[in-house]
Motif scaffolding. Structure first.
Motif, PDB file in Angstrom:
ATOM      1  N   ASN A 168       0.824  -1.200   0.000  1.00 54.29           N
ATOM      2  CA  ASN A 168       0.000   0.000   0.000  1.00 54.29           C
ATOM      3  C   ASN A 168       0.866   1.261   0.000  1.00 54.29           C
ATOM      4  N   LYS A 169       0.232   2.396  -0.237  1.00 55.23           N
ATOM      5  CA  LYS A 169       0.953   3.665  -0.377  1.00 55.23           C
ATOM      6  C   LYS A 169       1.652   4.078   0.914  1.00 55.23           C
ATOM      7  N   ARG A 170       1.042   3.810   2.036  1.00 51.88           N
ATOM      8  CA  ARG A 170       1.638   4.214   3.309  1.00 51.88           C
ATOM      9  C   ARG A 170       2.947   3.464   3.559  1.00 51.88           C
ATOM     10  N   TYR A 171       2.934   2.172   3.315  1.00 49.77           N
ATOM     11  CA  TYR A 171       4.135   1.368   3.492  1.00 49.77           C
ATOM     12  C   TYR A 171       5.245   1.814   2.542  1.00 49.77           C
ATOM     13  N   LYS A 174       5.658   4.772   1.247  1.00 51.29           N
ATOM     14  CA  LYS A 174       6.152   6.075   1.713  1.00 51.29           C
ATOM     15  C   LYS A 174       7.112   5.890   2.891  1.00 51.29           C
ATOM     16  N   GLN A 175       6.779   5.018   3.824  1.00 50.88           N
ATOM     17  CA  GLN A 175       7.658   4.749   4.965  1.00 50.88           C
ATOM     18  C   GLN A 175       8.987   4.159   4.496  1.00 50.88           C
TER      19      GLN A 175
END
Length: 47
Positions: free
Chosen positions: A2-5, A7-8
């Protein structure tokens, strides 16, 4: 992934390995390139 992962993960790589600075510092032997080397290397690295 996913996008959050993603980005991290990119934030981590940037802080630990200074990835952005290293990509910007890349050079190649092309004369008058239409696309910068950093753009090409970023695309290749993350595809």
């Amino acid at each position: 992934m996913n996008k959050r992962y993603l980005k991290q993960m990119l934030t981590y790589f940037s802080k630990v390995y200074h990835l952005g600075e290293k990509i910007k510092g890349l050079k190649d032997g092309r004369i008058n390139p239409q696309i910068e080397t950093s753009t090409i290397s970023f695309i290749v690295l993350f595809t």
